[in-house]
Design a protein around this motif. Structure first.
Motif, short mmCIF file in Angstrom:
data_model
loop_
_atom_site.label_atom_id
_atom_site.label_comp_id
_atom_site.label_asym_id
_atom_site.label_seq_id
_atom_site.Cartn_x
_atom_site.Cartn_y
_atom_site.Cartn_z
N ASP A 14 15.19 -3.34 -0.85
CA ASP A 14 13.77 -3.23 -0.50
C ASP A 14 13.19 -4.62 -0.34
O ASP A 14 13.61 -5.55 -1.01
CB ASP A 14 12.99 -2.53 -1.64
CG ASP A 14 13.27 -1.04 -1.67
OD1 ASP A 14 13.99 -0.57 -0.77
OD2 ASP A 14 12.76 -0.37 -2.59
N TYR A 15 12.21 -4.74 0.54
CA TYR A 15 11.41 -5.96 0.58
C TYR A 15 10.04 -5.63 0.03
O TYR A 15 9.40 -4.67 0.46
CB TYR A 15 11.29 -6.50 2.01
CG TYR A 15 12.48 -7.33 2.43
CD1 TYR A 15 13.17 -8.11 1.52
CD2 TYR A 15 12.91 -7.34 3.75
CE1 TYR A 15 14.26 -8.88 1.91
CE2 TYR A 15 14.00 -8.10 4.16
CZ TYR A 15 14.66 -8.87 3.23
OH TYR A 15 15.74 -9.63 3.61
N GLY A 16 9.56 -6.41 -0.92
CA GLY A 16 8.24 -6.17 -1.50
C GLY A 16 8.36 -5.50 -2.84
O GLY A 16 9.21 -4.63 -3.03
N PHE A 17 7.52 -5.92 -3.78
CA PHE A 17 7.61 -5.40 -5.14
C PHE A 17 6.61 -4.27 -5.41
O PHE A 17 6.69 -3.60 -6.41
CB PHE A 17 7.32 -6.51 -6.16
CG PHE A 17 8.28 -7.66 -6.04
CD1 PHE A 17 9.62 -7.48 -6.32
CD2 PHE A 17 7.83 -8.90 -5.62
CE1 PHE A 17 10.50 -8.54 -6.21
CE2 PHE A 17 8.71 -9.95 -5.49
CZ PHE A 17 10.04 -9.77 -5.79
N GLY A 18 5.64 -4.10 -4.52
CA GLY A 18 4.53 -3.20 -4.80
C GLY A 18 4.92 -1.74 -4.86
O GLY A 18 6.09 -1.38 -5.01
N ASP A 19 3.90 -0.88 -4.75
CA ASP A 19 4.14 0.56 -4.80
C ASP A 19 4.80 1.04 -3.51
O ASP A 19 5.42 2.08 -3.47
CB ASP A 19 2.81 1.31 -4.97
CG ASP A 19 2.16 0.97 -6.30
OD1 ASP A 19 2.92 0.65 -7.23
OD2 ASP A 19 0.92 0.99 -6.38
N ASP A 20 4.64 0.27 -2.46
CA ASP A 20 5.10 0.73 -1.17
C ASP A 20 6.04 -0.29 -0.53
O ASP A 20 5.72 -0.92 0.47
CB ASP A 20 3.87 0.96 -0.26
CG ASP A 20 4.28 1.69 1.02
OD1 ASP A 20 5.34 2.35 1.00
OD2 ASP A 20 3.54 1.57 2.01
N PRO A 21 7.22 -0.49 -1.16
CA PRO A 21 8.13 -1.48 -0.61
C PRO A 21 8.75 -0.99 0.71
O PRO A 21 8.80 0.21 0.97
CB PRO A 21 9.20 -1.61 -1.70
CG PRO A 21 9.17 -0.33 -2.42
CD PRO A 21 7.77 0.22 -2.31
N THR A 22 9.21 -1.94 1.49
CA THR A 22 9.89 -1.59 2.74
C THR A 22 11.38 -1.45 2.48
O THR A 22 12.00 -2.38 1.96
CB THR A 22 9.64 -2.71 3.77
OG1 THR A 22 8.24 -2.88 3.90
CG2 THR A 22 10.23 -2.35 5.11
N ASP B 159 9.49 -0.42 13.12
CA ASP B 159 8.87 -1.08 11.99
C ASP B 159 9.35 -0.38 10.72
O ASP B 159 9.03 0.78 10.49
CB ASP B 159 7.35 -0.97 12.14
CG ASP B 159 6.63 -1.58 10.94
OD1 ASP B 159 7.31 -2.14 10.07
OD2 ASP B 159 5.40 -1.48 10.91
N LEU B 160 10.13 -1.09 9.91
CA LEU B 160 10.76 -0.44 8.77
C LEU B 160 9.76 -0.08 7.68
O LEU B 160 10.06 0.70 6.79
CB LEU B 160 11.85 -1.34 8.20
CG LEU B 160 13.04 -1.57 9.13
CD1 LEU B 160 14.05 -2.48 8.49
CD2 LEU B 160 13.69 -0.26 9.51
N SER B 161 8.56 -0.68 7.76
CA SER B 161 7.58 -0.37 6.72
C SER B 161 6.86 0.95 7.01
O SER B 161 6.13 1.46 6.17
CB SER B 161 6.58 -1.51 6.58
OG SER B 161 5.88 -1.67 7.80
N ALA B 162 7.03 1.46 8.23
CA ALA B 162 6.38 2.73 8.56
C ALA B 162 7.42 3.67 9.17
O ALA B 162 7.45 3.90 10.36
CB ALA B 162 5.23 2.49 9.55
#
Lengths: 357, 327
Positions: A32-40, A300-303
């Motif tokens: 995952d990229y990103g530590f938050g609630d909504d990582p990619t 876009d992997l985040s969506a």
């Protein structure tokens, strides 16, 4: 998803400890990229096996997770990248297997460079600009062989440079005094310093001109024959891979969508994305044909949408492609040793010409 | 070698320009020293003495500006900076000689301490970015943002007036005779501690922030990743690869700040009544003491130039890319 690899009996060669003499086995690696609630989720359950002495090509467009895979497998992923699951089994020279992801820091440090060495994308930026070449090769050697005398390490460094066709007096040069091709050769020499079993090359020739690309590739392949290491070769240039790789894994949107022998991918691609990639590069041999390219861009992997990530760009997309994620499995033709993640192969309908040859 | 020669030629030219400007600037200032002196003495000097003073100061001669300029160079090369108007007839060079060591000693040492400590803290904070260590950043920003005179006054109020731990002004115990004795040096250190502390506190944050940000930038460079991939020890990567390169811009600003040690300490010397060159310059400007002013400016200019040159050479030593090829 390639989780199906473990269960599908037809693909035993590619999975589990039964695979023949694997030197590096990546199992269900997720990043995952990103530590938050909504990582990619950039890598999802990627499994890959590198056999001893083999050249495994990793192909795909930019942003498909090829480099992330290389970084994650060696635990070099910089924050905010986070490995969320999986195993990376490395078989040592003594036959002992170890999971790189669960090694202690000290064990990992010892394994790096000795077992797995990496040649990075940027030939220009991989060498520290303020140190001489000699120091940069020598300190890698000494980090693993603390009892070696500096003199010996220096001689080894000279030997390594000669191995890649650079005269030993270049040891006293700074990186900026070398050409791009020479720098990449130095990196390769450096990577071979401890005779690693696995060499990961992440787009090693991207910044170089075509002639230099060829020279360097030929040299690496020749060294591989001589020294017997295995190579993971990452590039977006499929035609190049066909030349050098034994097997190719095609990545798209953080997943492996097709694996097969290099020649098979080239002549008979089974995934529409592989076919599209091949149509994007001029063939190295054979008649001239028109380059088609693939319309659109990687998602876009985040969506993420449900369904196959390639569906929006796929000329053969069906209804099921937009709702269900295809898993890596056998091809419709039931060929041995190749896997594809595409609904076309499980739908039962006749395959389109470009993936059904 | 040609690199060195070219740099030296460059600095000689700059020094010439600086000295020339230094000659002209006081002559462009409004007012004249004799009137200023008479005003300051408030009638204690007979106004008939005005002419005598003009003769004494050499202001009666009708030399052309060009002639004055040539004379100025002639005297300068002999180390003669003229006589101070206000401390007449003490030579300017003597006044400068008395005040310069205090400034260089106190602020110079404080600057070195701030640089070393700040860069080390910055290295650590940059390496451990994204952890609790980032919590120290607001503290650094606070000290960076606080005006120096305020910090100085607060320090005096707390540590000197209220707690009485340190003297609030002066550079050594007036009861002692300046000499190289343990007692005198101890006194100098004791008196200098508070000014040095405030200088360190107010400048260390800049080094911390600068170094931290460079560390963050450099840490994501490919060669740092390669160093990790080579299996080097964490400490070796941090200091040998990341900090080694991150410190480069720090070194050039350090050399520059060494140059400003001489000129930039006016406020500290006023707050602590410290007998340095900044305070002397302030006095010279407020009394139209042209020779002293020029002397101070000259010392400040030359020290900035020397610091620049040191920075250039240090940089060339640390970063091979800035050296010209002599293949």
């Amino acid at each position: 998803m390639s989780a199906g690899v473990e269960t599908d009996p037809g693909v035993a060669r590619d999975a589990g400890p039964t695979a023949e003499d694997p030197v590096l086995e990546i199992r269900n690696l997720s990043v995952d990229y990103g530590f938050g609630d909504d990582p990619t989720h950039v890598l999802r359950d990627v499994s890959l096996t590198l056999r001893r002495g083999e050249v495994l090509g990793l192909a795909g467009e930019s942003g498909c997770g090829k480099s992330t895979l290389a970084y994650a497998a060696t635990r070099l992923l910089p924050p905010p990248g986070l490995i969320t699951g999986g195993e990376v089994w490395l078989t040592g020279r003594d036959g002992e297997r170890a999971d790189l992801l669960s090694l202690s820091d000290a064990e990992l440090r010892a394994a790096r460079w000795r077992d797995i060495a990496i040649v990075f994308q940027g030939a220009m930026s991989s060498l520290n600009p303020v140190f001489r070449i000699e120091k940069q090769i020598v300190d890698g050697i000494l980090a693993h062989r603390p009892r070696m005398r500096r003199e010996e390490a220096r001689e080894r460094a000279a030997e390594l440079l000669r191995l890649v066709g650079i005269s030993a007096d270049r040891l006293r040069s700074y990186p900026h005094q070398l050409s791009g091709g020479m720098r990449q050769r130095v990196m390769i020499a450096m990577a071979l310093a401890l005779e690693p079993q696995v060499l990961i090359m992440d787009e090693p020739t991207t910044a170089l001109d075509v002639v230099m690309q060829r020279q360097i590739l030929e040299q690496v392949m020749e060294l591989r024959e001589r020294l017997g290491f295995s190579v993971v070769f990452i590039t977006h240039d499929v035609s190049l891979l066909v030349e050098v790789a034994d097997r190719i894994a095609v990545m798209y949107a953080g997943e492996i969508v097709e694996t097969a022998a290099a020649r098979d991918v080239y002549t008979r691609p089974r995934h529409p994305y592989s076919a599209g990639l091949l149509g994007s590069f001029p063939p190295l041999h054979g008649p001239r044909r028109e380059l088609t390219g693939i319309p659109g861009a990687p998602p876009d992997l985040s969506a993420r949408e449900p369904g196959c990530p390639f569906a929006p760009r796929c000329p053969h997309a069906m209804d099921v492609c937009r709702t269900e994620l295809p898993v890596l499995g056998r091809t419709a033709q039931g060929e041995d040793g190749r896997l594809v993640a595409c609904h076309l192969h499980t739908a039962g309908a006749p395959l389109p010409e470009e993936v059904g040859r | 070698m040609s690199f060195l020669l070219r740099r030296i030629a460059f600095y000689v030219l700059t020094a010439w320009a600086a000295i020339t400007i230094n000659f002209f600037i006081p002559r462009l200032l409004p007012g004249d020293p004799v009137t200023a002196l008479l005003g300051r003495m408030q009638g204690r000097i007979d106004s008939n003495a005005e002419h005598a003073l003009r003769v004494l100061f050499g202001l009666d001669q009708d030399a052309t500006l060009w002639q004055q300029y040539l004379d100025y160079w002639g005297l300068l090369l002999r180390g003669d900076l003229g006589l101070s108007f206000t401390h007449f007839p003490t030579p300017v060079s003597e006044i400068v000689n008395q005040s310069l060591p205090w400034t260089v000693g106190l602020v110079g040492v404080a600057t070195v301490i701030a640089f070393v400590v700040g860069s080390l803290i910055g290295t650590f904070l940059g390496w451990r970015r994204g952890t609790w260590a980032d919590g120290l950043l607001p503290v650094a920003t606070f000290f960076q943002a606080v005006p120096y005179f305020w910090l100085g006054l607060i320090t005096i109020a707390v540590l000197s007036v209220n707690l009485g731990w340190f003297p609030s002004s002066g550079s050594y115990d007036r009861g002692l005779v300046p000499a190289f004795t343990g007692e005198f040096i101890g006194s100098v250190v004791y008196y200098g501690f508070l000014p040095a502390l405030t200088v360190v506190l107010s400048s260390v944050a800049g080094w911390v922030l600068g170094m931290r940000n460079m560390m963050v930038t450099v840490s994501s460079e490919d060669y740092v990743t390669v160093a990790h991939a080579k299996g080097l020890a964490e400490r070796q990567v941090m200091l040998g690869y990341a900090a080694r390169n991150a410190v480069l811009p720090q070194v050039s600003s350090f050399a520059l700040s060494l140059g400003f040690v001489v000129g930039g300490t006016l406020i500290m010397e006023m707050v602590f009544s410290y007998q340095g060159i900044g305070y002397t310059l302030y006095q010279a400007v407020s009394t139209h003491d042209y020779p002293l002013m020029q002397g101070c400016f000259l010392v400040i200019t030359l020290s900035v130039l020397v610091a620049n040159m040191v920075a250039d050479l240090a940089y060339a030593l640390l970063d091979p890319r800035t050296r010209t090829e002599d293949r």
